[in-house]
Motif scaffolding. Structure first.
Motif, short mmCIF file in Angstrom:
data_model
loop_
_atom_site.label_atom_id
_atom_site.label_comp_id
_atom_site.label_asym_id
_atom_site.label_seq_id
_atom_site.Cartn_x
_atom_site.Cartn_y
_atom_site.Cartn_z
N SER A 1 -70.59 39.21 126.34
CA SER A 1 -69.21 38.78 126.05
C SER A 1 -68.56 39.70 125.03
O SER A 1 -67.36 39.98 125.12
CB SER A 1 -69.18 37.33 125.57
N TYR A 2 -69.32 40.21 124.07
CA TYR A 2 -68.78 41.14 123.09
C TYR A 2 -68.35 42.44 123.77
O TYR A 2 -67.26 42.95 123.54
CB TYR A 2 -69.82 41.40 122.00
N LEU A 3 -69.23 42.96 124.62
CA LEU A 3 -68.91 44.20 125.33
C LEU A 3 -67.73 43.99 126.27
O LEU A 3 -66.87 44.87 126.41
CB LEU A 3 -70.13 44.69 126.11
N GLN A 4 -67.67 42.83 126.90
CA GLN A 4 -66.56 42.54 127.82
C GLN A 4 -65.24 42.55 127.08
O GLN A 4 -64.24 43.05 127.57
CB GLN A 4 -66.79 41.19 128.51
N ASN A 5 -65.24 42.01 125.87
CA ASN A 5 -64.03 41.99 125.04
C ASN A 5 -63.56 43.42 124.75
O ASN A 5 -62.37 43.72 124.85
CB ASN A 5 -64.32 41.22 123.75
N ILE A 6 -64.47 44.30 124.43
CA ILE A 6 -64.13 45.71 124.16
C ILE A 6 -63.60 46.36 125.44
O ILE A 6 -62.57 47.03 125.44
CB ILE A 6 -65.35 46.49 123.63
N SER A 7 -64.31 46.15 126.54
CA SER A 7 -63.95 46.76 127.82
C SER A 7 -62.58 46.29 128.31
O SER A 7 -61.83 47.07 128.91
CB SER A 7 -65.03 46.44 128.84
N ASN A 8 -62.26 45.03 128.07
CA ASN A 8 -60.97 44.49 128.49
C ASN A 8 -59.80 45.19 127.81
O ASN A 8 -58.70 45.21 128.34
CB ASN A 8 -60.89 42.99 128.21
N LYS A 9 -60.04 45.77 126.65
CA LYS A 9 -58.98 46.43 125.89
C LYS A 9 -58.90 47.93 126.15
O LYS A 9 -57.98 48.58 125.67
CB LYS A 9 -59.21 46.19 124.39
N ASN A 10 -59.89 48.47 126.87
CA ASN A 10 -59.91 49.92 127.08
C ASN A 10 -60.55 50.22 128.42
O ASN A 10 -61.76 50.03 128.59
CB ASN A 10 -60.69 50.59 125.93
N ASN A 11 -59.78 50.73 129.37
CA ASN A 11 -60.32 50.99 130.70
C ASN A 11 -61.20 52.24 130.77
O ASN A 11 -61.63 52.63 131.84
CB ASN A 11 -59.20 51.03 131.75
N SER A 12 -61.49 52.85 129.64
CA SER A 12 -62.44 53.97 129.60
C SER A 12 -63.88 53.47 129.72
O SER A 12 -64.79 54.26 129.91
CB SER A 12 -62.30 54.75 128.29
N PHE A 13 -64.07 52.16 129.58
CA PHE A 13 -65.41 51.58 129.58
C PHE A 13 -65.65 50.72 130.80
O PHE A 13 -64.71 50.11 131.33
CB PHE A 13 -65.62 50.70 128.33
N LYS A 14 -66.91 50.67 131.22
CA LYS A 14 -67.31 49.74 132.28
C LYS A 14 -68.55 48.98 131.82
O LYS A 14 -69.39 49.52 131.10
CB LYS A 14 -67.57 50.46 133.60
#
Length: 171
Positions: A110-123
């Motif tokens: 959930s923590y990683l998902q929160n980061i990824s939701n704010k930046n499409n550079s991450f999957k």
């Protein structure tokens, strides 16, 4: 276990994504679990890493005081495991991913998902490697406080407010 203020008697409680483990149970008391999460990984969107079978000989970041670090150490002996202490200057792991200093960031999904939701550079990869109950850590000598915290958690669960809080966290 990395020093926690609660273990060092500098705090009465610690509220963060703390997984209930037998090792920590020796040092603190835990409230009723309030959330379940699990370990997952984040990479760059263009990365050729698509599953944990691609982790060999890669640089994996996990905070050294977490279950993610222990899990990575046990499961990826042929990878380079790093944490914040591996670098001279602190930068958030997602910044290290963008700088291509690490290949994989392993942490709570959930923590990683929160980061990824704010930046499409991450999957976020599909795998989830554990199911970990989170709770509030309480100083072993604060039994009255623990009872009050448990009562509050129970009230939040019964009223449905806990589910609403969790939905807000996961989105």
């Amino acid at each position: 276990v990395k020093n926690y203020d609660i273990i060092d008697c500098n705090a009465d409680i610690s509220i963060r994504s703390i997984t209930i483990t037998n090792e920590l149970k020796e040092k603190v008391k835990f409230s009723h679990p309030y959330y379940n999460d699990g370990l997952s990984e984040m990479t760059l969107t263009g990365s050729q890493i698509n599953s944990n079978s691609d982790f060999n000989n890669k640089t994996i970041y996990a905070d050294d005081f977490t279950t993610a670090y222990i899990w990575a150490k046990e499961n990826f002996p042929n990878s380079r495991l790093v944490s914040s202490e591996s670098f001279l200057v602190y930068e958030r792991p997602e910044e290290r991913l963008l700088l291509e200093q690490i290949d994989v960031y392993l942490a709570d999904r959930s923590y990683l998902q929160n980061i990824s939701n704010k930046n499409n550079s991450f999957k976020i990869l599909d795998e989830k490697y554990s199911d970990e109950p989170f709770a509030i850590a309480v100083d072993k000598n604060k039994t009255k406080l623990l009872k009050e915290i448990n009562a509050a958690i129970e009230q939040l669960i019964v009223s449905g407010e806990m589910q609403e809080l969790i939905k807000g966290f996961e989105n």
